[in-house]
Motif scaffolding. Sequence first.
Motif, PDB file in Angstrom:
ATOM      1  N   VAL A   1       0.840  -1.202   0.000  1.00  0.00           N
ATOM      2  CA  VAL A   1       0.000   0.000   0.000  1.00  0.00           C
ATOM      3  C   VAL A   1       0.871   1.247   0.000  1.00  0.00           C
ATOM      4  O   VAL A   1       0.633   2.197  -0.766  1.00  0.00           O
ATOM      5  N   GLU A   2       1.897   1.261   0.821  1.00  0.00           N
ATOM      6  CA  GLU A   2       2.805   2.404   0.890  1.00  0.00           C
ATOM      7  C   GLU A   2       3.582   2.567  -0.418  1.00  0.00           C
ATOM      8  O   GLU A   2       3.800   3.686  -0.892  1.00  0.00           O
ATOM      9  N   TRP A   3       3.974   1.434  -1.013  1.00  0.00           N
ATOM     10  CA  TRP A   3       4.707   1.462  -2.274  1.00  0.00           C
ATOM     11  C   TRP A   3       3.849   2.050  -3.386  1.00  0.00           C
ATOM     12  O   TRP A   3       4.301   2.889  -4.164  1.00  0.00           O
ATOM     13  N   VAL A   4       2.603   1.612  -3.448  1.00  0.00           N
ATOM     14  CA  VAL A   4       1.688   2.121  -4.477  1.00  0.00           C
ATOM     15  C   VAL A   4       1.493   3.621  -4.311  1.00  0.00           C
ATOM     16  O   VAL A   4       1.515   4.380  -5.284  1.00  0.00           O
TER      17      VAL A   4
ATOM     18  N   ARG B   1      -8.224  -2.831  -0.292  1.00  0.00           N
ATOM     19  CA  ARG B   1      -8.935  -2.012   0.689  1.00  0.00           C
ATOM     20  C   ARG B   1      -8.088  -0.808   1.109  1.00  0.00           C
ATOM     21  O   ARG B   1      -8.582   0.325   1.204  1.00  0.00           O
ATOM     22  N   GLY B   2      -6.800  -1.036   1.343  1.00  0.00           N
ATOM     23  CA  GLY B   2      -5.922   0.039   1.775  1.00  0.00           C
ATOM     24  C   GLY B   2      -5.708   1.092   0.706  1.00  0.00           C
ATOM     25  O   GLY B   2      -5.722   2.296   0.984  1.00  0.00           O
ATOM     26  N   VAL B   3      -5.539   0.644  -0.546  1.00  0.00           N
ATOM     27  CA  VAL B   3      -5.340   1.587  -1.650  1.00  0.00           C
ATOM     28  C   VAL B   3      -6.612   2.382  -1.902  1.00  0.00           C
ATOM     29  O   VAL B   3      -6.584   3.599  -2.085  1.00  0.00           O
ATOM     30  N   ARG B   4      -7.749   1.685  -1.903  1.00  0.00           N
ATOM     31  CA  ARG B   4      -9.009   2.350  -2.206  1.00  0.00           C
ATOM     32  C   ARG B   4      -9.390   3.368  -1.130  1.00  0.00           C
ATOM     33  O   ARG B   4     -10.053   4.371  -1.415  1.00  0.00           O
ATOM     34  N   ALA B   5      -8.958   3.147   0.097  1.00  0.00           N
ATOM     35  CA  ALA B   5      -9.247   4.101   1.169  1.00  0.00           C
ATOM     36  C   ALA B   5      -8.517   5.425   0.964  1.00  0.00           C
ATOM     37  O   ALA B   5      -8.903   6.450   1.518  1.00  0.00           O
ATOM     38  N   GLN B   6      -7.458   5.393   0.131  1.00  0.00           N
ATOM     39  CA  GLN B   6      -6.633   6.582  -0.068  1.00  0.00           C
ATOM     40  C   GLN B   6      -6.817   7.238  -1.431  1.00  0.00           C
ATOM     41  O   GLN B   6      -6.511   8.423  -1.594  1.00  0.00           O
ATOM     42  N   SER B   7      -7.297   6.486  -2.428  1.00  0.00           N
ATOM     43  CA  SER B   7      -7.385   7.043  -3.768  1.00  0.00           C
ATOM     44  C   SER B   7      -8.375   6.257  -4.614  1.00  0.00           C
ATOM     45  O   SER B   7      -8.851   5.185  -4.209  1.00  0.00           O
ATOM     46  N   ASP B   8      -8.664   6.782  -5.812  1.00  0.00           N
ATOM     47  CA  ASP B   8      -9.516   6.083  -6.767  1.00  0.00           C
ATOM     48  C   ASP B   8      -8.683   5.473  -7.890  1.00  0.00           C
ATOM     49  O   ASP B   8      -9.140   5.309  -9.017  1.00  0.00           O
ATOM     50  N   LEU B   9      -7.431   5.106  -7.577  1.00  0.00           N
ATOM     51  CA  LEU B   9      -6.546   4.456  -8.544  1.00  0.00           C
ATOM     52  C   LEU B   9      -7.236   3.234  -9.152  1.00  0.00           C
ATOM     53  O   LEU B   9      -7.761   2.394  -8.423  1.00  0.00           O
ATOM     54  N   PRO B  10      -7.271   3.095 -10.486  1.00  0.00           N
ATOM     55  CA  PRO B  10      -7.866   1.907 -11.104  1.00  0.00           C
ATOM     56  C   PRO B  10      -7.153   0.639 -10.655  1.00  0.00           C
ATOM     57  O   PRO B  10      -5.925   0.544 -10.727  1.00  0.00           O
ATOM     58  N   ILE B  11      -7.928  -0.336 -10.174  1.00  0.00           N
ATOM     59  CA  ILE B  11      -7.376  -1.584  -9.658  1.00  0.00           C
ATOM     60  C   ILE B  11      -7.964  -2.757 -10.426  1.00  0.00           C
ATOM     61  O   ILE B  11      -9.182  -2.883 -10.552  1.00  0.00           O
ATOM     62  N   LEU B  12      -7.083  -3.617 -10.954  1.00  0.00           N
ATOM     63  CA  LEU B  12      -7.511  -4.847 -11.608  1.00  0.00           C
ATOM     64  C   LEU B  12      -7.038  -6.016 -10.761  1.00  0.00           C
ATOM     65  O   LEU B  12      -5.832  -6.210 -10.568  1.00  0.00           O
ATOM     66  N   MET B  13      -7.961  -6.799 -10.226  1.00  0.00           N
ATOM     67  CA  MET B  13      -7.623  -7.947  -9.398  1.00  0.00           C
ATOM     68  C   MET B  13      -7.325  -9.149 -10.279  1.00  0.00           C
ATOM     69  O   MET B  13      -8.028  -9.412 -11.261  1.00  0.00           O
ATOM     70  N   ILE B  14      -6.259  -9.899  -9.936  1.00  0.00           N
ATOM     71  CA  ILE B  14      -5.880 -11.111 -10.664  1.00  0.00           C
ATOM     72  C   ILE B  14      -5.935 -12.286  -9.700  1.00  0.00           C
ATOM     73  O   ILE B  14      -5.350 -12.224  -8.615  1.00  0.00           O
ATOM     74  N   THR B  15      -6.624 -13.373 -10.084  1.00  0.00           N
ATOM     75  CA  THR B  15      -6.745 -14.496  -9.165  1.00  0.00           C
ATOM     76  C   THR B  15      -7.089 -15.777  -9.889  1.00  0.00           C
ATOM     77  O   THR B  15      -7.626 -15.763 -10.997  1.00  0.00           O
ATOM     78  N   ALA B  16      -6.748 -16.902  -9.256  1.00  0.00           N
ATOM     79  CA  ALA B  16      -7.159 -18.210  -9.747  1.00  0.00           C
ATOM     80  C   ALA B  16      -8.432 -18.661  -9.050  1.00  0.00           C
ATOM     81  O   ALA B  16      -9.013 -19.691  -9.401  1.00  0.00           O
TER      82      ALA B  16
END
Length: 230
Positions: free
Chosen positions: A39-42, A66-81
């Motif tokens: 989160v800090e790195w982003v 959750r941590g990133v979204r609490a601070q900004s509206d940066l577009p996030i794409l989740m990747i998962t199996a």
Amino acid sequence: MSALVLVVEDEPKIAALLRDYLVAAGYRVGVRETGEGAVEWVRAQAADALLLDLMLPGVDGLSICRGVRAQSDLPILMITARVEEIDRLLGLELGADDYICKPFSPREVVARVRAVLRRSAARGTPQPGVVELDDDRFEARVRGHRLELTPVELRLLRKLSQQPGRVYSRAQLIDAAYEDHRVVSERTVDSHIKNLRRKLADAGIDPIASVYGVGYRYEPDAEDASTRST
């Protein structure tokens, strides 16, 4: 300067594959393999988009989202199996803009990144002559003509149109529609959306799309109701 895409992925081969394809597409890319400190790195990188693996060592992807979204509206794409519906819903509830399941085509990932960046750039851009929301008068107009919307319908339209292309779950729309946080069923939201879409269609547009099993999204490019099925 080209857009900066950050990748948080603990599998080195996948991370390298994503990096190579994104760089080839003209993006700058940063890669991190663990969730600790992500989160800090982003935040420090001032990125334009984030590709985020769900299963990470240390801190998992949902916690980072959750941590990133609490601070900004940066577009996030989740990747998962993990493709279970609860994971898909939880990712969207936390504010993910898109969801990519493994195995995936790296070309598709690049296309998804390009799409979320395009939507991000368009956020908050008014659509003159199409849909206009007047918060002072608490009303909506389509091409200058006033729509007869209920307060709940207007709140739903405002919520959906704030971030075009983003999928909102029914639970998120309930929170937006009912400011007193009353308990209502998801079927109630479906009923309000159906009425809202009918009124918009009567005005000649159909910008609200259903996302099966999840919720709804607003597509400002779908202005002509005659070209869309309900």
